[in-house]
Scaffold this motif. Structure first.
Motif, PDB file in Angstrom:
ATOM      1  N   ASP A 215      17.003 -26.051  21.990  1.00 20.06           N
ATOM      2  CA  ASP A 215      17.205 -25.608  22.856  1.00 20.06           C
ATOM      3  C   ASP A 215      18.897 -25.365  23.959  1.00 20.06           C
ATOM      4  OD1 ASP A 215      14.494 -24.404  22.382  1.00 20.06           O
ATOM      5  OD2 ASP A 215      13.528 -25.670  23.435  1.00 20.06           O
ATOM      6  N   ASN A 216      19.031 -26.260  23.395  1.00 22.25           N
ATOM      7  CA  ASN A 216      20.524 -26.381  24.388  1.00 22.25           C
ATOM      8  C   ASN A 216      21.574 -25.345  24.092  1.00 22.25           C
ATOM      9  OD1 ASN A 216      19.185 -27.972  25.977  1.00 22.25           O
ATOM     10  ND2 ASN A 216      19.445 -29.356  24.437  1.00 22.25           N
ATOM     11  N   LYS A 217      21.527 -24.752  22.763  1.00 17.72           N
ATOM     12  CA  LYS A 217      22.804 -24.203  21.836  1.00 17.72           C
ATOM     13  C   LYS A 217      22.190 -22.734  23.182  1.00 17.72           C
ATOM     14  CE  LYS A 217      24.075 -26.775  18.660  1.00 17.72           C
ATOM     15  NZ  LYS A 217      24.950 -26.708  17.278  1.00 17.72           N
ATOM     16  N   LYS A 218      23.677 -21.498  23.187  1.00 19.28           N
ATOM     17  CA  LYS A 218      23.242 -19.901  22.771  1.00 19.28           C
ATOM     18  C   LYS A 218      23.483 -20.199  21.943  1.00 19.28           C
ATOM     19  CE  LYS A 218      22.334 -20.004  27.796  1.00 19.28           C
ATOM     20  NZ  LYS A 218      21.274 -19.324  27.757  1.00 19.28           N
ATOM     21  N   THR A 219      22.987 -19.829  20.615  1.00 16.73           N
ATOM     22  CA  THR A 219      23.479 -19.360  19.754  1.00 16.73           C
ATOM     23  C   THR A 219      22.609 -18.195  18.534  1.00 16.73           C
ATOM     24  OG1 THR A 219      21.868 -20.217  18.123  1.00 16.73           O
ATOM     25  CG2 THR A 219      23.496 -21.868  18.334  1.00 16.73           C
ATOM     26  N   LYS A 220      22.804 -17.811  17.921  1.00 17.16           N
ATOM     27  CA  LYS A 220      22.214 -16.200  17.395  1.00 17.16           C
ATOM     28  C   LYS A 220      21.564 -16.663  16.426  1.00 17.16           C
ATOM     29  CE  LYS A 220      25.960 -13.230  18.729  1.00 17.16           C
ATOM     30  NZ  LYS A 220      27.303 -12.377  18.570  1.00 17.16           N
ATOM     31  N   ARG A 221      21.286 -16.019  16.006  1.00 17.43           N
ATOM     32  CA  ARG A 221      19.662 -15.453  14.410  1.00 17.43           C
ATOM     33  C   ARG A 221      20.746 -16.540  13.989  1.00 17.43           C
ATOM     34  NH1 ARG A 221      14.320 -12.279  16.022  1.00 17.43           N
ATOM     35  NH2 ARG A 221      13.537 -14.585  18.056  1.00 17.43           N
ATOM     36  N   GLY A 222      20.347 -16.870  12.649  1.00 19.97           N
ATOM     37  CA  GLY A 222      21.533 -16.706  11.291  1.00 19.97           C
ATOM     38  C   GLY A 222      21.353 -15.748  10.861  1.00 19.97           C
ATOM     39  N   ILE A 223      21.686 -15.582   9.795  1.00 20.77           N
ATOM     40  CA  ILE A 223      22.124 -14.720   8.575  1.00 20.77           C
ATOM     41  C   ILE A 223      20.713 -14.113   8.271  1.00 20.77           C
ATOM     42  CG2 ILE A 223      23.173 -15.190   6.668  1.00 20.77           C
ATOM     43  CD1 ILE A 223      24.713 -12.757   6.272  1.00 20.77           C
ATOM     44  N   GLY A 224      19.951 -15.714   8.031  1.00 20.48           N
ATOM     45  CA  GLY A 224      18.736 -14.390   6.719  1.00 20.48           C
ATOM     46  C   GLY A 224      18.146 -14.273   7.648  1.00 20.48           C
ATOM     47  N   LEU A 225      17.773 -14.536   9.419  1.00 22.37           N
ATOM     48  CA  LEU A 225      17.059 -14.222  10.508  1.00 22.37           C
ATOM     49  C   LEU A 225      16.620 -12.924  10.671  1.00 22.37           C
ATOM     50  CD1 LEU A 225      14.620 -14.555  12.029  1.00 22.37           C
ATOM     51  CD2 LEU A 225      15.375 -16.005  13.202  1.00 22.37           C
ATOM     52  N   ALA A 226      18.438 -12.517  10.947  1.00 21.83           N
ATOM     53  CA  ALA A 226      18.948 -11.014  11.890  1.00 21.83           C
ATOM     54  C   ALA A 226      18.556 -10.641  10.489  1.00 21.83           C
ATOM     55  CB  ALA A 226      20.208 -11.456  11.342  1.00 21.83           C
ATOM     56  N   ASN A 227      18.818 -10.744   8.924  1.00 23.89           N
ATOM     57  CA  ASN A 227      18.710 -10.181   8.085  1.00 23.89           C
ATOM     58  C   ASN A 227      17.130  -9.299   7.693  1.00 23.89           C
ATOM     59  OD1 ASN A 227      21.014  -9.945   6.762  1.00 23.89           O
ATOM     60  ND2 ASN A 227      21.012 -10.686   6.087  1.00 23.89           N
ATOM     61  N   CYS A 228      15.782 -10.446   8.115  1.00 26.49           N
ATOM     62  CA  CYS A 228      14.510 -10.347   8.454  1.00 26.49           C
ATOM     63  C   CYS A 228      14.485  -9.464   8.770  1.00 26.49           C
ATOM     64  CB  CYS A 228      14.396 -11.695   8.045  1.00 26.49           C
ATOM     65  SG  CYS A 228      12.123 -11.612   7.951  1.00 26.49           S
ATOM     66  N   GLU A 229      14.655  -9.844  10.124  1.00 33.24           N
ATOM     67  CA  GLU A 229      14.552  -8.339  11.338  1.00 33.24           C
ATOM     68  C   GLU A 229      14.742  -7.300  11.337  1.00 33.24           C
ATOM     69  OE1 GLU A 229      14.729 -10.440  15.889  1.00 33.24           O
ATOM     70  OE2 GLU A 229      16.220 -11.307  14.709  1.00 33.24           O
TER      71      GLU A 229
ATOM     72  N   GLY B 161       9.444   0.018  12.826  1.00 31.73           N
ATOM     73  CA  GLY B 161      10.143   0.267  14.035  1.00 31.73           C
ATOM     74  C   GLY B 161       9.648  -0.942  14.829  1.00 31.73           C
ATOM     75  N   ASN B 162       8.724  -0.786  16.247  1.00 34.51           N
ATOM     76  CA  ASN B 162       9.070  -2.099  17.020  1.00 34.51           C
ATOM     77  C   ASN B 162       7.453  -2.696  16.604  1.00 34.51           C
ATOM     78  OD1 ASN B 162      11.271  -1.508  18.061  1.00 34.51           O
ATOM     79  ND2 ASN B 162      11.358  -0.341  19.313  1.00 34.51           N
ATOM     80  N   SER B 163       6.760  -2.003  16.100  1.00 38.72           N
ATOM     81  CA  SER B 163       5.252  -2.691  15.231  1.00 38.72           C
ATOM     82  C   SER B 163       5.436  -4.248  15.696  1.00 38.72           C
ATOM     83  CB  SER B 163       4.840  -1.461  14.815  1.00 38.72           C
ATOM     84  OG  SER B 163       4.936  -0.546  15.246  1.00 38.72           O
ATOM     85  N   HIS B 164       6.317  -4.424  15.175  1.00 36.66           N
ATOM     86  CA  HIS B 164       6.416  -6.038  14.434  1.00 36.66           C
ATOM     87  C   HIS B 164       6.995  -7.214  15.633  1.00 36.66           C
ATOM     88  CE1 HIS B 164      10.455  -5.142  14.088  1.00 36.66           C
ATOM     89  NE2 HIS B 164      10.898  -6.800  14.224  1.00 36.66           N
ATOM     90  N   ARG B 165       6.645  -7.598  15.623  1.00 36.49           N
ATOM     91  CA  ARG B 165       6.837  -9.347  16.476  1.00 36.49           C
ATOM     92  C   ARG B 165       7.909 -10.479  15.638  1.00 36.49           C
ATOM     93  NH1 ARG B 165       2.429 -10.116  18.415  1.00 36.49           N
ATOM     94  NH2 ARG B 165       2.667 -12.708  18.266  1.00 36.49           N
TER      95      ARG B 165
ATOM     96  N   ARG C 245      15.309  -5.588   8.403  1.00 34.96           N
ATOM     97  CA  ARG C 245      14.399  -5.134   7.573  1.00 34.96           C
ATOM     98  C   ARG C 245      12.081  -4.372   7.934  1.00 34.96           C
ATOM     99  NH1 ARG C 245      16.901  -8.369   3.546  1.00 34.96           N
ATOM    100  NH2 ARG C 245      18.245  -7.140   2.463  1.00 34.96           N
ATOM    101  N   LEU C 246      12.473  -5.573   8.839  1.00 35.72           N
ATOM    102  CA  LEU C 246      10.978  -5.003   9.500  1.00 35.72           C
ATOM    103  C   LEU C 246      11.353  -4.474  10.197  1.00 35.72           C
ATOM    104  CD1 LEU C 246       9.639  -9.354   9.695  1.00 35.72           C
ATOM    105  CD2 LEU C 246       8.794  -7.556   8.603  1.00 35.72           C
ATOM    106  N   LYS C 247      12.160  -4.234  10.922  1.00 33.14           N
ATOM    107  CA  LYS C 247      12.506  -2.989  11.901  1.00 33.14           C
ATOM    108  C   LYS C 247      12.088  -1.544  11.777  1.00 33.14           C
ATOM    109  CE  LYS C 247      14.902  -1.339  15.603  1.00 33.14           C
ATOM    110  NZ  LYS C 247      13.957  -1.507  17.445  1.00 33.14           N
ATOM    111  N   LEU C 248      13.033  -1.343  10.257  1.00 33.72           N
ATOM    112  CA  LEU C 248      13.752  -0.311   9.603  1.00 33.72           C
ATOM    113  C   LEU C 248      11.663   0.353   8.873  1.00 33.72           C
ATOM    114  CD1 LEU C 248      16.702  -1.187   7.622  1.00 33.72           C
ATOM    115  CD2 LEU C 248      16.186   0.801   8.936  1.00 33.72           C
ATOM    116  N   ILE C 249      10.897  -1.062   8.208  1.00 30.10           N
ATOM    117  CA  ILE C 249       9.111  -0.877   7.780  1.00 30.10           C
ATOM    118  C   ILE C 249       8.638  -0.307   9.113  1.00 30.10           C
ATOM    119  CG2 ILE C 249       7.542  -1.845   6.590  1.00 30.10           C
ATOM    120  CD1 ILE C 249       9.576  -2.817   4.690  1.00 30.10           C
TER     121      ILE C 249
END
Length: 83
Positions: A33-47, A55-59, A49-53
């Motif tokens: 929690d102390n690091k201000k890191t971006k999400r990894g490439i796997g999570l970014a790719n997942c997000e 839109g904003n209906s996923h969480r 793809r979910l946004k394409l399918i």
């Protein structure tokens, strides 16, 4: 977690009236929690793809368990899914 301890990964899939919940948890060291890191490439790719399918209906949520380890939850809208 000590080097000689085994990590346990738990996967739970649940269908509610409005969503499909995919929950993953582990007994590892958790998120830093102390690091201000971006999400990894796997999570970014997942997000992306979910946004394409969906839109904003996923969480997507993540956090640390109070007993140690990390958890991750993806919520997908149930409409359009086959039973």
């Amino acid at each position: 977690m000590r080097a000689d301890q085994k990590m346990v990964i738990t996967i739970n899939v649940e269908k509610t009236k409005s969503a499909l919940l995919i929950k993953v948890a582990d007994t590892g060291k958790g998120f830093d929690d102390n690091k201000k890191t971006k999400r990894g490439i796997g999570l970014a790719n997942c997000e992306q793809r979910l946004k394409l399918i969906y839109g904003n209906s996923h969480r997507i949520e993540k956090g640390n368990a109070t007993t140690g380890g990390a958890w991750f939850c993806i919520s997908l809208p149930i409409n359009g899914l086959q039973s």
